[in-house]
Design an enzyme around this catalytic site. Sequence first.
Site, PDB file in Angstrom:
ATOM      1  N   ASP A  62      11.595  -0.271   5.230  1.00 38.51           N
ATOM      2  CA  ASP A  62      12.575   0.726   5.668  1.00 38.51           C
ATOM      3  C   ASP A  62      13.715   0.076   6.441  1.00 38.51           C
ATOM      4  O   ASP A  62      14.888   0.407   6.249  1.00 38.51           O
ATOM      5  CB  ASP A  62      11.896   1.788   6.534  1.00 38.51           C
ATOM      6  CG  ASP A  62      11.201   2.859   5.701  1.00 38.51           C
ATOM      7  OD1 ASP A  62      11.191   2.737   4.461  1.00 38.51           O
ATOM      8  OD2 ASP A  62      10.669   3.813   6.296  1.00 38.51           O
ATOM      9  N   GLY A 121       0.836  -1.197   0.000  1.00 38.27           N
ATOM     10  CA  GLY A 121       0.000   0.000   0.000  1.00 38.27           C
ATOM     11  C   GLY A 121       0.869   1.245   0.000  1.00 38.27           C
ATOM     12  O   GLY A 121       2.099   1.175   0.118  1.00 38.27           O
ATOM     13  N   LEU A 122       0.238   2.378  -0.142  1.00 42.11           N
ATOM     14  CA  LEU A 122       0.946   3.654  -0.173  1.00 42.11           C
ATOM     15  C   LEU A 122       1.657   3.940   1.150  1.00 42.11           C
ATOM     16  O   LEU A 122       1.301   3.389   2.198  1.00 42.11           O
ATOM     17  CB  LEU A 122      -0.041   4.785  -0.462  1.00 42.11           C
ATOM     18  CG  LEU A 122      -0.692   4.823  -1.845  1.00 42.11           C
ATOM     19  CD1 LEU A 122      -1.804   5.869  -1.858  1.00 42.11           C
ATOM     20  CD2 LEU A 122       0.340   5.113  -2.928  1.00 42.11           C
ATOM     21  N   ARG A 129      16.302  -1.583   4.314  1.00 44.26           N
ATOM     22  CA  ARG A 129      17.190  -0.663   3.591  1.00 44.26           C
ATOM     23  C   ARG A 129      18.326  -0.156   4.481  1.00 44.26           C
ATOM     24  O   ARG A 129      19.231   0.546   4.013  1.00 44.26           O
ATOM     25  CB  ARG A 129      16.388   0.503   3.010  1.00 44.26           C
ATOM     26  CG  ARG A 129      15.595   0.114   1.753  1.00 44.26           C
ATOM     27  CD  ARG A 129      14.868   1.287   1.152  1.00 44.26           C
ATOM     28  NE  ARG A 129      14.179   0.933  -0.093  1.00 44.26           N
ATOM     29  CZ  ARG A 129      14.733   0.966  -1.298  1.00 44.26           C
ATOM     30  NH1 ARG A 129      16.002   1.315  -1.425  1.00 44.26           N
ATOM     31  NH2 ARG A 129      14.039   0.654  -2.380  1.00 44.26           N
ATOM     32  N   SER A 168       5.966  -1.743  -2.170  1.00 43.41           N
ATOM     33  CA  SER A 168       5.973  -2.669  -3.321  1.00 43.41           C
ATOM     34  C   SER A 168       4.969  -2.218  -4.388  1.00 43.41           C
ATOM     35  O   SER A 168       3.954  -2.866  -4.608  1.00 43.41           O
ATOM     36  CB  SER A 168       5.702  -4.104  -2.875  1.00 43.41           C
ATOM     37  OG  SER A 168       4.688  -4.220  -1.909  1.00 43.41           O
ATOM     38  N   GLY A 217      10.346  10.616  -7.854  1.00 44.54           N
ATOM     39  CA  GLY A 217       9.940   9.222  -7.973  1.00 44.54           C
ATOM     40  C   GLY A 217       9.241   8.693  -6.739  1.00 44.54           C
ATOM     41  O   GLY A 217       9.401   7.529  -6.379  1.00 44.54           O
TER      42      GLY A 217
END
Length: 207
Positions: free
Chosen positions: A67, A37-38, A70, A111, A160
């Site tokens: 997160d 989801g957003l 990453r 995603s 982006g």
Amino acid sequence: MATVGNSTNIFWQESPIGRLERQKLLNQKGCVVWITGLSGSGKSTLAFSVNKELYSRGKLSYILDGDNLRHGLNKNLGFSAEDRTENIRRVGEVAKLFADAGLICIASLISPYRKDRDACRAMLPDSNFIEVFMNMPLELCEARDPKGLYKLARAGKIKGFTGIDDPYEPPLNCEIEIKQKDGVCPTPNAMAGQVVSYLEEEGYLHF
């Protein structure tokens, strides 16, 4: 000689203790709960709530947060379309290992691209990939903006950004959809209950 990807002379080593034995030991069935989801839609909130509820029932789960990953596994990736695809591929492979270990793996990532999520689904037997769509409107997510990212994206300081100048492709056939009812968001406990009830009904919480 075996060739996989860019590697040659590699062979799969089969363990005498397999998935069924691990699931029997844990009294549960391994699977991947993939929350998409957003940004700001509540993915992490749902992941933590599901994890807590499963723990209270004596079930072993693990969260793969986009997160957090990453900071380590995917720290060399950016946010180009190619890097996003590689990010999701790596998480999918790790999630597959957790499911094979007999755990309920909760993956929480934006995603945004359907083909990448479908590629992760294809890594597992279809019934073991449970796609959860946090179907919250952009206006709500932007109003929440917990990390201040929408504000930066609107100001042109982030390029982006999903939902602003990069697309989000919603699932077409997700197993679970979580959305507002009469303009009201469900509580974290209610959302978790929806997911855990699905796991119970589909037989994942016992062996």
